[in-house]
Design an enzyme around this catalytic site. Sequence first.
Site, PDB file in Angstrom:
ATOM      1  N   CYS A 130     -56.077 -81.333 -46.669  1.00 24.39           N
ATOM      2  CA  CYS A 130     -57.299 -81.914 -46.547  1.00 24.39           C
ATOM      3  C   CYS A 130     -57.257 -83.167 -45.794  1.00 24.39           C
ATOM      4  O   CYS A 130     -58.070 -83.453 -45.136  1.00 24.39           O
ATOM      5  CB  CYS A 130     -57.830 -82.077 -48.136  1.00 24.39           C
ATOM      6  SG  CYS A 130     -56.498 -82.466 -49.250  1.00 24.39           S
ATOM      7  N   HIS A 242     -61.998 -87.951 -49.923  1.00 23.13           N
ATOM      8  CA  HIS A 242     -60.967 -88.577 -49.470  1.00 23.13           C
ATOM      9  C   HIS A 242     -61.146 -89.820 -48.560  1.00 23.13           C
ATOM     10  O   HIS A 242     -61.877 -89.461 -47.537  1.00 23.13           O
ATOM     11  CB  HIS A 242     -59.862 -87.551 -48.764  1.00 23.13           C
ATOM     12  CG  HIS A 242     -59.091 -86.938 -49.689  1.00 23.13           C
ATOM     13  ND1 HIS A 242     -59.505 -86.429 -51.031  1.00 23.13           N
ATOM     14  CD2 HIS A 242     -58.299 -85.557 -49.496  1.00 23.13           C
ATOM     15  CE1 HIS A 242     -58.787 -85.615 -51.702  1.00 23.13           C
ATOM     16  NE2 HIS A 242     -57.888 -85.148 -50.630  1.00 23.13           N
TER      17      HIS A 242
HETATM   18  N1  LIG Z   1     -58.967 -79.038 -53.622  1.00 23.50           N
HETATM   19  C1  LIG Z   1     -58.980 -79.476 -52.316  1.00 23.50           C
HETATM   20  O1  LIG Z   1     -59.596 -80.587 -51.901  1.00 23.50           O
HETATM   21  C2  LIG Z   1     -58.089 -78.605 -51.435  1.00 23.50           C
HETATM   22  C3  LIG Z   1     -57.854 -78.901 -50.058  1.00 23.50           C
HETATM   23  C4  LIG Z   1     -57.334 -78.139 -49.245  1.00 23.50           C
HETATM   24  C5  LIG Z   1     -56.672 -77.141 -49.671  1.00 23.50           C
HETATM   25  N2  LIG Z   1     -56.564 -76.888 -51.114  1.00 23.50           N
HETATM   26  C6  LIG Z   1     -55.804 -75.565 -51.437  1.00 23.50           C
HETATM   27  O2  LIG Z   1     -56.775 -74.569 -52.059  1.00 23.50           O
HETATM   28  C7  LIG Z   1     -56.226 -73.873 -53.041  1.00 23.50           C
HETATM   29  C8  LIG Z   1     -57.040 -73.859 -54.145  1.00 23.50           C
HETATM   30  O3  LIG Z   1     -57.394 -75.138 -54.772  1.00 23.50           O
HETATM   31  P1  LIG Z   1     -58.506 -75.368 -55.741  1.00 23.50           P
HETATM   32  O4  LIG Z   1     -58.666 -76.845 -55.704  1.00 23.50           O
HETATM   33  O5  LIG Z   1     -59.679 -74.737 -55.419  1.00 23.50           O
HETATM   34  O6  LIG Z   1     -57.760 -74.825 -57.152  1.00 23.50           O
HETATM   35  P2  LIG Z   1     -58.368 -74.441 -58.408  1.00 23.50           P
HETATM   36  O7  LIG Z   1     -59.699 -75.306 -58.757  1.00 23.50           O
HETATM   37  O8  LIG Z   1     -57.010 -74.868 -59.460  1.00 23.50           O
HETATM   38  O9  LIG Z   1     -58.815 -72.874 -58.402  1.00 23.50           O
HETATM   39  C9  LIG Z   1     -57.744 -72.071 -58.187  1.00 23.50           C
HETATM   40  C10 LIG Z   1     -58.319 -70.653 -57.908  1.00 23.50           C
HETATM   41  O10 LIG Z   1     -57.375 -69.522 -57.835  1.00 23.50           O
HETATM   42  C11 LIG Z   1     -57.418 -68.414 -58.648  1.00 23.50           C
HETATM   43  N3  LIG Z   1     -56.083 -67.890 -58.912  1.00 23.50           N
HETATM   44  C12 LIG Z   1     -55.145 -68.633 -59.441  1.00 23.50           C
HETATM   45  N4  LIG Z   1     -53.942 -67.791 -59.727  1.00 23.50           N
HETATM   46  C13 LIG Z   1     -54.561 -66.668 -59.039  1.00 23.50           C
HETATM   47  C14 LIG Z   1     -54.187 -65.347 -59.532  1.00 23.50           C
HETATM   48  N5  LIG Z   1     -52.852 -64.869 -59.633  1.00 23.50           N
HETATM   49  N6  LIG Z   1     -54.822 -64.329 -58.796  1.00 23.50           N
HETATM   50  C15 LIG Z   1     -55.841 -64.250 -58.373  1.00 23.50           C
HETATM   51  N7  LIG Z   1     -56.617 -65.596 -58.428  1.00 23.50           N
HETATM   52  C16 LIG Z   1     -55.876 -66.709 -58.994  1.00 23.50           C
HETATM   53  C17 LIG Z   1     -58.350 -69.208 -59.820  1.00 23.50           C
HETATM   54  O11 LIG Z   1     -58.875 -68.126 -60.756  1.00 23.50           O
HETATM   55  P3  LIG Z   1     -58.847 -68.225 -62.230  1.00 23.50           P
HETATM   56  O12 LIG Z   1     -59.869 -69.289 -62.513  1.00 23.50           O
HETATM   57  O13 LIG Z   1     -59.138 -67.028 -62.541  1.00 23.50           O
HETATM   58  O14 LIG Z   1     -57.449 -68.675 -62.677  1.00 23.50           O
HETATM   59  C18 LIG Z   1     -58.991 -70.060 -59.151  1.00 23.50           C
HETATM   60  O15 LIG Z   1     -60.092 -69.248 -58.424  1.00 23.50           O
HETATM   61  C19 LIG Z   1     -54.848 -74.539 -53.437  1.00 23.50           C
HETATM   62  O16 LIG Z   1     -53.733 -73.753 -52.581  1.00 23.50           O
HETATM   63  C20 LIG Z   1     -54.909 -75.890 -52.664  1.00 23.50           C
HETATM   64  O17 LIG Z   1     -53.811 -76.617 -52.370  1.00 23.50           O
HETATM   65  C21 LIG Z   1     -57.597 -77.481 -52.025  1.00 23.50           C
END
Ligand SMILES: NC(=O)c1ccc[n+]([C@@H]2O[C@H](COP(=O)([O-])OP(=O)(O)OC[C@H]3O[C@@H](n4cnc5c(N)ncnc54)[C@H](OP(=O)(O)O)[C@@H]3O)[C@@H](O)[C@H]2O)c1
Length: 338
Positions: A130, A242
């Site tokens: 990000c 950010h």
């Molecule tokens: N947040 C940011 O600003 C940002 C920026 C760039 C990149 N990212 C990246 O994007 C990704 C997601 O981030 P996030 O912030 O959205 O995380 P989050 O809020 O923790 O959400 C994670 C998602 O993944 C799903 N998930 C986890 N384990 C799973 C599995 N085994 N099978 C199927 N679905 C699964 C979860 O589903 P359940 O609810 O069913 O567990 C949820 O929908 C990460 O790799 C992060 O590093 C985030």
Amino acid sequence: MGVKVAVFGATGAVGKEMLTILAERLFPADEIYALASRKSMGMEVSYGEKDLKVLNAETFDFSSVDLVLMSAGGEVSKEWTPKITKAGAVVIDNSSAWRMDPDVPLVVPEVNMDALDGVKKKGIIANPNCSTIQLMVALKPIHDRIGIKRITCSTYQAVSGGGQAAMDELWTQTKGIYVNDSVDPEAFTKQIAFNVIPHIDDFMEDGTTKEEWKMVVETKKILDPKIKLFATCVRVPVFVGHSISVNLELEGELSADETRDLLRESPGLMVIDKHEDEGYVTPVECVGEFATFVSRIREDASVENGLALWVVSDNLRKGAALNSVQIAEGLNNRGLLK
Ligand SMILES: NC(=O)c1ccc[n+]([C@@H]2O[C@H](COP(=O)([O-])OP(=O)(O)OC[C@H]3O[C@@H](n4cnc5c(N)ncnc54)[C@H](OP(=O)(O)O)[C@@H]3O)[C@@H](O)[C@H]2O)c1
């Protein structure tokens, strides 16, 4: 014919935003599926005016879609992305799992859209970190105009960068502190409410954190391998948005006025830089916006050809979901999704 799309991680902070942005930008989706883990099956998530029932990713038939927007973390991506591409769909992945793979393009559409053609190699496009994304949008025009030798920066990263659990922790801790509840950290290593934490992701052998390392290697891959970068990444008690304080050492002279004019004409950027109260952008004002904002543009006399900037963007949008949807649009426009 439109595109058949699945959002994998649709209940997460980024996944929900992906669905919103696909609807907002009228992405030509014929069919759209919301996928998450088994525990979320049957929940509902919003896609524009509609509600989508969440499906279990484990039992989903990936051969029924053209494109998967993946935001379920690195380990899940490492396991599922090869299976999905084998089934014939293109994956745009938000985790760090594939970013440094030489056969996977790492793309910020305003910066290196032509790299999308590389999707033919593995069927995967990686979305950068990000902080890297907003930094690249701000620095590409400067690098093209004059050349950047060295970047030093400190980030002020919102808790939403750590996902839904991290946002919940800031909320619970903040309320708890007012009523003398304990503040046991779980999503963070230390108390985040009313505090700042100079530690994001794991420590590496030389004392750098992985978040800082990602900014170095991703900048080289996206912008120019010759650029030197030193970063200190800090988590701050802000929900979304950010900020980065950036110092540049340029190859030649570029005044603050010239920089303002240059960035005003550049894609994805908004310059708000008046030398008065409220003449700059803070994270609260960038929430829900598509643009990356640049303020506090100054010449830095402490080095030859020095320049300083303050760069702010919505990390869930440009830092993640919007960048992924722009990549999807680019792939679709170039006929790379079928
Ligand atoms: N947040 C940011 O600003 C940002 C920026 C760039 C990149 N990212 C990246 O994007 C990704 C997601 O981030 P996030 O912030 O959205 O995380 P989050 O809020 O923790 O959400 C994670 C998602 O993944 C799903 N998930 C986890 N384990 C799973 C599995 N085994 N099978 C199927 N679905 C699964 C979860 O589903 P359940 O609810 O069913 O567990 C949820 O929908 C990460 O790799 C992060 O590093 C985030």
